[in-house]
Write an enzyme that holds these catalytic residues in place. Structure first.
Site, PDB file in Angstrom:
ATOM      1  N   CYS A   1      15.819   7.640   4.134  1.00 19.10           N
ATOM      2  CA  CYS A   1      14.752   6.726   3.709  1.00 19.10           C
ATOM      3  C   CYS A   1      15.088   5.273   4.046  1.00 19.10           C
ATOM      4  CB  CYS A   1      14.504   6.898   2.212  1.00 19.10           C
ATOM      5  SG  CYS A   1      13.381   5.663   1.564  1.00 19.10           S
TER       6      CYS A   1
ATOM      7  N   CYS B   1      11.604   5.834   5.754  1.00 22.16           N
ATOM      8  CA  CYS B   1      10.560   5.056   5.068  1.00 22.16           C
ATOM      9  C   CYS B   1      10.658   3.547   5.272  1.00 22.16           C
ATOM     10  CB  CYS B   1      10.613   5.305   3.561  1.00 22.16           C
ATOM     11  SG  CYS B   1      11.073   6.963   3.078  1.00 22.16           S
TER      12      CYS B   1
ATOM     13  N   LYS C   1      10.566   2.229   9.024  1.00 25.18           N
ATOM     14  CA  LYS C   1       9.243   2.652   9.498  1.00 25.18           C
ATOM     15  C   LYS C   1       8.154   1.740   8.955  1.00 25.18           C
ATOM     16  CE  LYS C   1       6.855   4.798   6.885  1.00 25.18           C
ATOM     17  NZ  LYS C   1       6.740   6.193   6.540  1.00 25.18           N
TER      18      LYS C   1
ATOM     19  N   TYR D   1       3.384  13.853   9.577  1.00 26.43           N
ATOM     20  CA  TYR D   1       3.541  12.462   9.126  1.00 26.43           C
ATOM     21  C   TYR D   1       4.150  11.592  10.236  1.00 26.43           C
ATOM     22  CZ  TYR D   1       3.471  13.333   3.956  1.00 26.43           C
ATOM     23  OH  TYR D   1       3.165  13.618   2.656  1.00 26.43           O
ATOM     24  N   ILE D   2       5.269  12.071  10.777  1.00 19.26           N
ATOM     25  CA  ILE D   2       6.045  11.188  11.650  1.00 19.26           C
ATOM     26  C   ILE D   2       5.312  10.922  12.957  1.00 19.26           C
ATOM     27  CG2 ILE D   2       8.203  10.956  12.956  1.00 19.26           C
ATOM     28  CD1 ILE D   2       9.631  12.393  10.664  1.00 19.26           C
TER      29      ILE D   2
ATOM     30  N   GLU E   1       2.433   8.489  12.250  1.00 11.79           N
ATOM     31  CA  GLU E   1       2.883   7.120  11.948  1.00 11.79           C
ATOM     32  C   GLU E   1       3.458   6.448  13.197  1.00 11.79           C
ATOM     33  OE1 GLU E   1       3.900   7.586   7.183  1.00 11.79           O
ATOM     34  OE2 GLU E   1       5.562   7.632   8.598  1.00 11.79           O
TER      35      GLU E   1
ATOM     36  N   GLY F   1       8.977  18.289  12.955  1.00 11.72           N
ATOM     37  CA  GLY F   1       9.515  18.758  11.690  1.00 11.72           C
ATOM     38  C   GLY F   1      10.982  18.403  11.515  1.00 11.72           C
TER      39      GLY F   1
ATOM     40  N   THR G   1      10.857  10.880  -0.630  1.00  9.65           N
ATOM     41  CA  THR G   1      11.872  10.110  -1.353  1.00  9.65           C
ATOM     42  C   THR G   1      11.648  10.051  -2.866  1.00  9.65           C
ATOM     43  OG1 THR G   1      12.639   8.781   0.479  1.00  9.65           O
ATOM     44  CG2 THR G   1      12.687   7.716  -1.659  1.00  9.65           C
TER      45      THR G   1
ATOM     46  N   HIS H   1     -14.367  -5.868  -8.739  1.00 11.99           N
ATOM     47  CA  HIS H   1     -15.310  -6.252  -7.687  1.00 11.99           C
ATOM     48  C   HIS H   1     -14.986  -7.627  -7.122  1.00 11.99           C
ATOM     49  CE1 HIS H   1     -19.080  -6.030  -5.530  1.00 11.99           C
ATOM     50  NE2 HIS H   1     -19.319  -7.279  -5.893  1.00 11.99           N
TER      51      HIS H   1
ATOM     52  N   GLU I   1     -12.956  -0.005  -5.967  1.00 10.64           N
ATOM     53  CA  GLU I   1     -13.991   0.230  -6.979  1.00 10.64           C
ATOM     54  C   GLU I   1     -14.871   1.425  -6.612  1.00 10.64           C
ATOM     55  OE1 GLU I   1     -17.151  -2.734  -7.448  1.00 10.64           O
ATOM     56  OE2 GLU I   1     -16.665  -3.520  -5.466  1.00 10.64           O
TER      57      GLU I   1
END
Ligand code: NDP
Length: 454
Positions: A40, A45, A48, A174-175, A178, A258, A307, A431, A436
Site C-alpha cells: 500500500c 495505494c 498510485k 482495479y489496477i 487505474e 491479478g 488495505t 446544496h 445530494e
C-alpha cells in the site's frame, strides 16, 4: 518464549497488529524484508493515488480556462513527480517503522520463516513466540504467453525513469483501469485489453458501462473480448499481438492480471499451516489458520484484498489476543474506491447480486456536474441505489464521478447501519453538491420484469 507475538510482514495488516499488540503490553517481534508499510505505502495505494492526482491536474488546468483562468500547460515533468512521490513514500514508510519502535516492538529488517509451530528463523537467529501472525501480502501475477518477460507489472510503474509514450495494459481489474487513467492523464497513448465483454467484473453493470464510456470519451482505446497472444521486442519498444488479429506498438506493456499471495519460503509445511487450492493461507473469520496459535491476515489470505480490511483485521486480532476485547471484522458492506478518472465509489451489492436475493427497486441518476456546464467537458456523473423491495433496505450504493470515493465513505455508514430508502429520503441534501443526489432520487427505474408481466 521470546515473544508473545511474532509478526511476519510489515505491511498494512502486520504493522497495525504488531503496534496495537505492543501497545497492549505484549512482547512483539516483527520482521519485514522489503519495505515498511508493504504494498500500500510503497508500490500501491499511496504512490498510485499521487499519480492519479498528477494526472487530474492536466484536465483541471484545461478546465480552468472555462472559469476565466488563462492557463497554458507546457507538458509534464515525470521526474519531478517521481521525486515528490518517492519522498512522500519514504516519509510514510519511515513513520511505519518508527510507530512500531515507539510502541516497543523489536524490529527485524530481514526475511523470516517458520521452523516449527512456535519457532521463527529471522536474521540468522531462532526466536520463539506464543502467537505468530503471517501477513506477507501478495505480488503481481506474471502472464505466461510468449514474450511475457517483456511485460511490466504494477510495481514497475513506480520506478519507470520516464513516461512511456505508447502503453498497452492487459487486464480489466482495479489496477489496469487505474493505470490506464494515470498514464493517459499524463499524456501517453493507452490501449487497454480485457479478455471479457466488459471490464471490472463483479461491480455494478451501469457503473462498469459508464466508466467504459468515460474512458473512451477521454481517448483511451478500450478493447474488450481481446487479449494478448504474444509480445515481441521491436527496434523501438514492443509489439503486442492480440487475439483480434492486431498488432499494437508500445513502449511499455503492463500486465495487471491479478495478484497472488506471498507464501513461498515461509516454512508453512514445517509449521503445519494449510494452504487453499488457490495458494492462499486458509483461515477462519478470526484469521486463525489450521494451527490455532498461528494467524494469517490481509492479502496472503486472498479474501478482500484491500488495505483498510487488512488494518482492521490486524487491529481486531491484537485487541482479541492482548486487549481483552475479542472481535472479528465483517467482510460485508466493505466500501471501496477505484481511482480511475473519473473515479468509482461503491458499497454493498450490485444490482445483479441483489436481484439474486429477491425483487429490488433501482434508482439511477445521471447528470452533468455543475462544474462542467462551464468547462464544456462532456463528463457525466452516475449514482445508483439498489433497494430491497420488501424491506426498503438500501443494499447497494454506487457512484461514478468526481469525488465518488469521498462521497461513498459517508454513504457506507448508512448502508452498514441498515438504512432504508426512506431514511435516505428524509435526509436533507447539501446544496449545491453532487452528493445530494443520493438523498433526492425519487424516480424508480421501470422494472422490466414487472412491465413484461403487465
Ligand atoms: P483483479 O483481480 O482486480 O483483476 C484482474 C484482472 O485481470 C481481471 O480483469 C481478470 O479478468 C484479468 N485476468 C486474470 N487472469 C487473466 C489472464 N490469465 N489473462 C488475461 N486476463 C486475466 O487484479 P488487479 O491486479 O487489478 O488488482 C489486484 C487486487 O488489488 C484487486 O482485486 C484489489 O483487491 C486490490 N487493489 C485495490 C485497489 C483499490 O482499492 N483502489 C487498487 C488496486 C488494487 P476476469 O475478470 O475475466 O477474471
Amino acid at each position: 518464549m521470546d515473544f508473545d507475538l511474532f509478526v511476519i510482514g510489515g505491511g498494512s495488516a502486520g504493522v497495525r497488529c504488531g503496534r496495537i499488540a505492543a501497545g497492549h503490553g505484549a512482547r512483539v517481534g516483527i520482521a519485514e524484508a522489503r519495505f515498511w508499510g508493504g504494498t500500500c505505502v510503497n508500490v500501491g495505494c499511496v504512490p498510485k493515488k499521487l499519480m492519479v492526482q498528477a494526472a487530474e491536474y492536466g484536465t483541471l488546468a484545461e478546465d480552468a480556462r472555462g472559469f476565466g483562468w488563462d492557463v497554458a500547460v507546457h507538458g509534464h515533468d515525470w521526474s519531478r513527480l517521481a521525486r515528490a512521490r518517492d519522498g512522500e513514500v519514504a516519509r510514510l514508510s519511515g513513520i511505519y517503522r518508527k510507530l512500531l519502535e515507539g510502541a516497543g516492538a523489536a524490529v527485524f529488517e530481514a526475511r523470516a520463516r517458520l521452523l516449527d509451530a512456535h519457532t521463527v528463523e529471522v536474521d540468522g537467529r531462532r526466536v520463539t513466540a506464543k502467537h505468530i501472525v503471517i501477513a506477507t501480502g501478495g505480488a503481481p501475477v506474471r502472464p505466461t504467453f510468449p514474450g511475457a518477460e517483456h511485460c511490466l507489472v504494477s510495481d514497475d510503474l513506480f520506478t519507470l525513469p520516464r513516461r512511456p509514450d505508447r502503453v498497452v495494459l492487459l487486464g480489466g481489474g482495479y489496477i489496469a483501469c487505474e493505470f490506464a487513467s494515470i498514464l493517459h492523464g499524463l499524456g501517453a497513448k493507452v490501449h487497454q485489453l480485457y479478455r471479457g465483454p466488459l471490464f471490472l467484473r463483479g461491480f455494478d453493470d451501469d457503473i462498469r458501462e459508464g466508466l467504459a464510456e468515460e474512458m473512451r470519451a477521454a481517448g483511451i482505446d478500450l478493447r474488450f473480448d481481446c487479449d494478448a497472444l504474444r509480445v515481441e521486442k521491436a527496434h523501438d519498444g514492443f509489439i503486442v499481438h492480440t487475439t483480434d488479429g492486431r498488432m499494437l506498438e508500445a513502449d511499455a506493456v503492463f500486465a495487471a492480471v491479478g495478484r497472488r499471495p506471498n507464501i513461498a519460503g515461509l516454512g508453512l509445511e514445517d509449521a503445519g499451516v494449510r494452504v487453499t487450492g488457490r495458494g492462499a493461507i486458509a483461515v477462519d473469520e478470526a484469521g486463525r489458520t489450521s494451527v490455532p496459535h498461528i494467524y494469517a491476515l490481509g492479502d496472503v489470505t486472498d479474501r478482500l484484498n484491500l488495505t483498510p480490511v487488512a488494518t482492521a483485521q490486524g487491529h481486531a486480532l491484537a485487541d482479541t489476543l492482548f486487549g481483552g476485547n475479542p472481535r472479528t471484522v465483517s467482510l460485508e458492506n466493505v466500501p471501496t474506491g477505484i481511482f480511475t478518472i473519473p473515479p468509482i465509489g461503491t458499497v454493498g451489492l450490485s444490482e445483479a447480486q441483489a436481484a439474486k436475493r429477491g425483487p429490488v427497486d433501482v434508482y439511477l441518476a445521471r447528470f452533468r456536474p455543475l462544474r462542467h456546464a462551464i468547462t464544456g467537458r462532456d463528463r457525466k456523473t452516475l449514482m445508483k441505489l439498489v433497494v430491497e423491495r420488501q424491506t426498503q433496505r438500501v443494499l447497494g450504493a454506487h457512484m461514478l464521478g468526481e469525488d465518488a470515493p469521498e462521497i461513498i465513505q459517508g454513504i457506507a455508514i448508512a448502508v452498514v447501519m441498515g438504512a432504508t430508502k426512506q431514511d435516505f429520503d428524509r435526509t436533507i441534501g447539501v446544496h449545491p453538491s453532487a452528493a445530494e443526489e443520493f438523498v433526492t432520487m425519487r424516480q424508480k427505474r421501470p422494472d422490466p420484469l414487472a412491465e413484461a408481466a403487465e
